[in-house]
Design a protein around this motif. Structure first.
Motif, PDB file in Angstrom:
ATOM      1  N   VAL A  85     -14.236  -2.155   7.313  1.00  0.00           N
ATOM      2  CA  VAL A  85     -13.975  -2.752   6.007  1.00  0.00           C
ATOM      3  C   VAL A  85     -13.813  -1.630   4.988  1.00  0.00           C
ATOM      4  N   VAL A  86     -12.680  -1.651   4.300  1.00  0.00           N
ATOM      5  CA  VAL A  86     -12.387  -0.648   3.269  1.00  0.00           C
ATOM      6  C   VAL A  86     -12.250  -1.376   1.939  1.00  0.00           C
ATOM      7  N   LEU A  87     -12.872  -0.829   0.927  1.00  0.00           N
ATOM      8  CA  LEU A  87     -12.790  -1.389  -0.416  1.00  0.00           C
ATOM      9  C   LEU A  87     -12.053  -0.399  -1.308  1.00  0.00           C
ATOM     10  N   SER A  88     -11.005  -0.868  -1.939  1.00  0.00           N
ATOM     11  CA  SER A  88     -10.240  -0.051  -2.880  1.00  0.00           C
ATOM     12  C   SER A  88     -10.598  -0.516  -4.290  1.00  0.00           C
ATOM     13  N   ILE A  89     -11.114   0.405  -5.094  1.00  0.00           N
ATOM     14  CA  ILE A  89     -11.551   0.040  -6.436  1.00  0.00           C
ATOM     15  C   ILE A  89     -11.028   1.031  -7.464  1.00  0.00           C
ATOM     16  N   ASP A  90     -11.010   0.586  -8.694  1.00  0.00           N
ATOM     17  CA  ASP A  90     -10.842   1.469  -9.835  1.00  0.00           C
ATOM     18  C   ASP A  90     -11.562   0.832 -11.012  1.00  0.00           C
ATOM     19  N   ASP A  91     -11.675   1.534 -12.100  1.00  0.00           N
ATOM     20  CA  ASP A  91     -12.325   1.032 -13.313  1.00  0.00           C
ATOM     21  C   ASP A  91     -13.796   0.690 -13.122  1.00  0.00           C
ATOM     22  N   LEU A  92     -14.360   1.071 -12.018  1.00  0.00           N
ATOM     23  CA  LEU A  92     -15.750   0.700 -11.766  1.00  0.00           C
ATOM     24  C   LEU A  92     -16.683   1.900 -11.706  1.00  0.00           C
ATOM     25  N   ILE A  93     -16.139   3.060 -11.891  1.00  0.00           N
ATOM     26  CA  ILE A  93     -16.946   4.270 -11.801  1.00  0.00           C
ATOM     27  C   ILE A  93     -17.938   4.317 -12.961  1.00  0.00           C
ATOM     28  N   ASN A  94     -18.985   5.046 -12.783  1.00  0.00           N
ATOM     29  CA  ASN A  94     -19.996   5.263 -13.820  1.00  0.00           C
ATOM     30  C   ASN A  94     -20.836   4.010 -14.046  1.00  0.00           C
ATOM     31  N   GLY A  95     -21.185   3.365 -12.969  1.00  0.00           N
ATOM     32  CA  GLY A  95     -22.122   2.256 -13.056  1.00  0.00           C
ATOM     33  C   GLY A  95     -21.671   1.102 -13.925  1.00  0.00           C
ATOM     34  N   PHE A  96     -20.395   0.804 -13.923  1.00  0.00           N
ATOM     35  CA  PHE A  96     -19.844  -0.333 -14.646  1.00  0.00           C
ATOM     36  C   PHE A  96     -19.935  -0.146 -16.153  1.00  0.00           C
ATOM     37  N   LYS A  97     -20.086   1.097 -16.583  1.00  0.00           N
ATOM     38  CA  LYS A  97     -20.159   1.379 -18.022  1.00  0.00           C
ATOM     39  C   LYS A  97     -18.748   1.567 -18.571  1.00  0.00           C
ATOM     40  N   ILE A  98     -18.000   0.501 -18.543  1.00  0.00           N
ATOM     41  CA  ILE A  98     -16.624   0.538 -19.023  1.00  0.00           C
ATOM     42  C   ILE A  98     -16.668   0.356 -20.529  1.00  0.00           C
ATOM     43  N   PRO A  99     -16.010   1.226 -21.278  1.00  0.00           N
ATOM     44  CA  PRO A  99     -16.050   1.106 -22.742  1.00  0.00           C
ATOM     45  C   PRO A  99     -15.573  -0.275 -23.204  1.00  0.00           C
ATOM     46  N   SER A 100     -16.192  -0.774 -24.237  1.00  0.00           N
ATOM     47  CA  SER A 100     -15.886  -2.124 -24.726  1.00  0.00           C
ATOM     48  C   SER A 100     -14.463  -2.263 -25.237  1.00  0.00           C
ATOM     49  N   PHE A 101     -13.814  -1.153 -25.620  1.00  0.00           N
ATOM     50  CA  PHE A 101     -12.447  -1.254 -26.128  1.00  0.00           C
ATOM     51  C   PHE A 101     -11.420  -1.462 -25.017  1.00  0.00           C
ATOM     52  N   GLU A 103      -9.989  -3.851 -22.606  1.00  0.00           N
ATOM     53  CA  GLU A 103     -10.019  -5.310 -22.468  1.00  0.00           C
ATOM     54  C   GLU A 103     -10.417  -5.767 -21.069  1.00  0.00           C
ATOM     55  N   GLY A 104      -9.869  -5.150 -20.052  1.00  0.00           N
ATOM     56  CA  GLY A 104     -10.145  -5.580 -18.684  1.00  0.00           C
ATOM     57  C   GLY A 104     -11.585  -5.366 -18.259  1.00  0.00           C
ATOM     58  N   GLY A 105     -12.305  -4.501 -18.946  1.00  0.00           N
ATOM     59  CA  GLY A 105     -13.687  -4.206 -18.582  1.00  0.00           C
ATOM     60  C   GLY A 105     -14.603  -5.399 -18.672  1.00  0.00           C
ATOM     61  N   ALA A 106     -14.297  -6.310 -19.582  1.00  0.00           N
ATOM     62  CA  ALA A 106     -15.146  -7.489 -19.750  1.00  0.00           C
ATOM     63  C   ALA A 106     -15.202  -8.319 -18.470  1.00  0.00           C
ATOM     64  N   ALA A 107     -14.132  -8.329 -17.713  1.00  0.00           N
ATOM     65  CA  ALA A 107     -14.096  -9.121 -16.477  1.00  0.00           C
ATOM     66  C   ALA A 107     -15.135  -8.642 -15.479  1.00  0.00           C
ATOM     67  N   TYR A 108     -15.468  -7.358 -15.519  1.00  0.00           N
ATOM     68  CA  TYR A 108     -16.463  -6.829 -14.592  1.00  0.00           C
ATOM     69  C   TYR A 108     -17.889  -7.098 -15.055  1.00  0.00           C
ATOM     70  N   ARG A 109     -18.062  -7.382 -16.325  1.00  0.00           N
ATOM     71  CA  ARG A 109     -19.395  -7.640 -16.856  1.00  0.00           C
ATOM     72  C   ARG A 109     -19.679  -9.130 -16.959  1.00  0.00           C
ATOM     73  N   ASP A 110     -18.645  -9.939 -17.063  1.00  0.00           N
ATOM     74  CA  ASP A 110     -18.790 -11.373 -17.267  1.00  0.00           C
ATOM     75  C   ASP A 110     -18.604 -12.134 -15.961  1.00  0.00           C
ATOM     76  N   ASN A 111     -18.810 -13.401 -16.038  1.00  0.00           N
ATOM     77  CA  ASN A 111     -18.537 -14.325 -14.945  1.00  0.00           C
ATOM     78  C   ASN A 111     -19.391 -14.072 -13.702  1.00  0.00           C
ATOM     79  N   GLY A 112     -20.444 -13.320 -13.809  1.00  0.00           N
ATOM     80  CA  GLY A 112     -21.357 -13.125 -12.695  1.00  0.00           C
ATOM     81  C   GLY A 112     -20.773 -12.415 -11.487  1.00  0.00           C
ATOM     82  N   ILE A 113     -19.721 -11.613 -11.664  1.00  0.00           N
ATOM     83  CA  ILE A 113     -19.126 -10.965 -10.500  1.00  0.00           C
ATOM     84  C   ILE A 113     -19.713  -9.592 -10.206  1.00  0.00           C
ATOM     85  N   THR A 114     -20.555  -9.088 -11.109  1.00  0.00           N
ATOM     86  CA  THR A 114     -21.140  -7.767 -10.877  1.00  0.00           C
ATOM     87  C   THR A 114     -21.875  -7.727  -9.543  1.00  0.00           C
TER      88      THR A 114
END
Length: 130
Positions: A85-101, A103-114
């Motif tokens: 199983v291989v997982l390809s990711i981006d925008d998730l580095i640094n412990g999900f500390k995606i800057p609030s500015f 827009e797409g970062g909210a999807a990783y913090r919301d909706n219980g998908i973390t």
């Protein structure tokens, strides 16, 4: 006697987006065209869910940025079947500390998908960050 080794059978599961094409699908198609692997590409909504026998055909499955509950379940099926199983990711580095500015970062913090992202990372044999 044929001693030639069979090419690995790779299943890529990803949405049809430019990001997915350039980061994952295009490189895998390059490997397929070079005769290094057999490649099947499916969008998540086209995965046969009634039967799991088709999982046995593949050696490797690549999930590109898919975090839904059914994708975690599917990844577990592959893992239990002894597949890579291989997982390809981006925008998730640094412990999900995606800057609030971003827009797409909210999807990783919301909706219980973390928790699903963490589950996918634990299931994966390899993680590719693009």
């Amino acid at each position: 006697m044929n001693t030639q080794k069979r090419k690995p059978r790779v299943l890529l599961i990803t949405n049809n987006s430019g990001t997915a094409f350039w980061r994952v699908r295009n490189p895998l198609e390059f490997l397929r065209d070079g005769k290094y692997c057999d490649l099947t590409w499916l969008e998540p909504d086209r995965i046969p869910t009634r039967d799991r026998f088709w999982i046995e055909w593949f050696d490797i499955v690549v999930f590109h940025q898919l975090w839904a509950d059914d994708m975690v379940i599917l990844a577990r099926y592959f893992k239990t079947a002894g597949k890579h199983v291989v997982l390809s990711i981006d925008d998730l580095i640094n412990g999900f500390k995606i800057p609030s500015f971003i827009e797409g970062g909210a999807a990783y913090r919301d909706n219980g998908i973390t928790h699903n992202i963490h589950d996918m990372m634990e299931i994966a044999d390899k993680i590719v960050v693009t």
